[in-house]
Design an enzyme around this catalytic site. Sequence first.
Site, PDB file in Angstrom:
ATOM      1  CB  CYS A  10      -9.562   4.552   0.027  1.00 13.00           C
ATOM      2  SG  CYS A  10      -8.000   5.027   0.810  1.00 13.00           S
TER       3      CYS A  10
ATOM      4  CG  ASP B 201      -1.878   1.220   1.205  1.00 15.21           C
ATOM      5  OD1 ASP B 201      -2.399   1.548   0.119  1.00 15.21           O
ATOM      6  OD2 ASP B 201      -2.066   1.860   2.247  1.00 15.21           O
TER       7      ASP B 201
ATOM      8  CD  GLU C 250      -0.064   7.003   5.468  1.00 11.42           C
ATOM      9  OE1 GLU C 250       1.149   7.019   5.758  1.00 11.42           O
ATOM     10  OE2 GLU C 250      -0.720   5.948   5.332  1.00 11.42           O
TER      11      GLU C 250
END
Length: 270
Positions: free
Chosen positions: A194, A7, A162
């Site tokens: 996603c 990923d 993130e």
Amino acid sequence: MAVGIFDSGLGGLTVLDAVQRRLPDVPFVYLGDNANAPYGVRDAQDVYDLTTAATQRLFDAGCDLVVLACNTASAAALRRMQEGWVPPGKRVLGVFVPLIEALTERRWGDNSPPREVAVKHVALFATPATVRSRAFQRELAFRAIGVDVEAQACGGVVDAIEDGDLILAEALVRGHVDALLRKMPEPKAAILGCTHYPLLQDVFQTALGPGVQVYSQADLVAESLADYLNRHPGLIGPGRESGYLTTGNPGRVSDKATQFLRRRIEFVAA
Ligand code: DGL
């Protein structure tokens, strides 16, 4: 020769977690390209270049089969990789098809002509690059007729995850669901397109309401990978080494991964 899971960052861990539970005897090597996340704001060439480099790293780590646990990479790069880049003896799979097979009530790998399905109004939440590619709509059209898809590009959500800013990520998700519901007031199903989004699945479900069935990929990909490995057992070699690789800062990525999966995960530099 473990199986590789790739990923752009942390999102693929949702898939890794599910495949490890489903296939506890298979060693997996995970690679997160955290240094280059998010991919969802990049153009297709950029995503292709980053995805091929990461996949090659997983081949070099002894994987013969790599799963792109990233919709953006699956949408923008997979077909081109399969058509001209994947070397003989290696395989690369994406995460779109298992989801669409579930939505269209098909068995894994059923390639019969498109037919009417029960779900008529589908909300798709994905990154800007995935939405722009229209790959989801294309794969759906091969399998189903008469399904109305409304796509919402969820800018900012992957960056916030993130960065570990879940308060911002939740606020953004609520805003994106609102925007979608203005365009399609009564979706019957919602696709989390996603692999980062299952980390916020409850937020999506609450904002959409109880009448909407939310499909997320992790368990569907795990089931279809189990079926695939059953049919192609040669693609798992005798290797026993599992591991976690990142192009980002290993300490920082390990802490975030541990927070998300609620078990200690140690990344090393890719
Ligand atoms: N988890 C990736 C996906 O499924 C996130 C893409 C990104 O880095 O923006 O699309």
